[in-house]
Design a protein around this motif. Sequence first.
Motif, mmCIF file in Angstrom:
data_model
loop_
_atom_site.group_PDB
_atom_site.id
_atom_site.type_symbol
_atom_site.label_atom_id
_atom_site.label_comp_id
_atom_site.label_asym_id
_atom_site.label_seq_id
_atom_site.Cartn_x
_atom_site.Cartn_y
_atom_site.Cartn_z
ATOM 1 N N ARG A 54 7.352 9.696 11.776
ATOM 2 C CA ARG A 54 7.862 9.750 10.356
ATOM 3 C C ARG A 54 7.700 12.051 10.802
ATOM 4 N NH1 ARG A 54 6.762 8.844 5.518
ATOM 5 N NH2 ARG A 54 5.151 7.690 5.892
ATOM 6 N N ASP A 57 15.257 6.993 4.397
ATOM 7 C CA ASP A 57 13.594 6.838 3.113
ATOM 8 C C ASP A 57 14.057 5.498 3.163
ATOM 9 O OD1 ASP A 57 13.289 9.248 2.499
ATOM 10 O OD2 ASP A 57 15.326 9.269 0.918
ATOM 11 N N SER A 58 12.637 4.991 2.666
ATOM 12 C CA SER A 58 12.232 3.260 1.745
ATOM 13 C C SER A 58 11.141 3.707 1.068
ATOM 14 C CB SER A 58 12.279 3.112 3.351
ATOM 15 O OG SER A 58 12.564 1.642 2.704
ATOM 16 N N ASP A 59 10.786 2.799 0.507
ATOM 17 C CA ASP A 59 9.707 2.302 -0.522
ATOM 18 C C ASP A 59 8.809 1.611 0.547
ATOM 19 O OD1 ASP A 59 10.307 4.240 -2.192
ATOM 20 O OD2 ASP A 59 11.410 2.780 -4.077
ATOM 21 N N ILE A 60 9.010 1.171 0.746
ATOM 22 C CA ILE A 60 8.495 0.190 2.660
ATOM 23 C C ILE A 60 6.924 0.733 3.001
ATOM 24 C CG2 ILE A 60 9.479 0.083 4.125
ATOM 25 C CD1 ILE A 60 8.859 -2.247 4.968
ATOM 26 N N SER A 61 5.915 0.113 2.510
ATOM 27 C CA SER A 61 4.633 1.313 3.390
ATOM 28 C C SER A 61 4.791 0.978 5.197
ATOM 29 C CB SER A 61 3.487 0.274 2.828
ATOM 30 O OG SER A 61 3.340 -0.903 2.933
ATOM 31 N N LYS A 108 10.958 11.770 6.437
ATOM 32 C CA LYS A 108 11.948 10.146 6.695
ATOM 33 C C LYS A 108 11.299 9.800 7.836
ATOM 34 C CE LYS A 108 16.377 11.138 4.357
ATOM 35 N NZ LYS A 108 18.153 11.563 5.286
#
Length: 171
Positions: A154, A48-52, A8
């Motif tokens: 991260r 959590d996120s799909d963002i790069s 995360k």
Amino acid sequence: MGFDNSNKRDVLIMVDFPNINKIKEIQKKYYDIADKIGPHIAVTFPFDSDISDEDLYEKLSKIAEKYKPFKITCRGVSTPAGEPDYRFLNVTENIDIIRSMSDEIYKSIIPGELEHRDKHNYVPHISLANMPLDEEIELDDTFEMTVDSLYVERIGSNDESIKLYDIRLME
């Protein structure tokens, strides 16, 4: 303690007060990730996120442009409701700026996480303890510094902080 935050990301204010060692000594004894990351104020909870990472940097940079460096003061130890093993060092000056940043990040970048933050009654602080105490924490010092950047990490598989980047506030 009991959270799986590996992989995360989160947004933090890393603190470096002239008298920071007093905080570090307490954390070494009572904060289970003290050896993984230095004293900090969470602006977001781990998410959590799909963002790069690159898009996150761009979006956070746009938010950071709206804020000038600001002074914080921390003083006093509190126990959050329902968390008897936790102790927080309270942010007492410019807490509204930190909350405003947090609101903007959640609403514009990670809106799906806003309910989680609000459920946990987000109050900016520095965690001192998250495990049972063998004595009450005595800390009467005042801690002051100027915040000039946000730290984005991260979280590694062993809860270690892996720095992605710092984002400077507008000068």
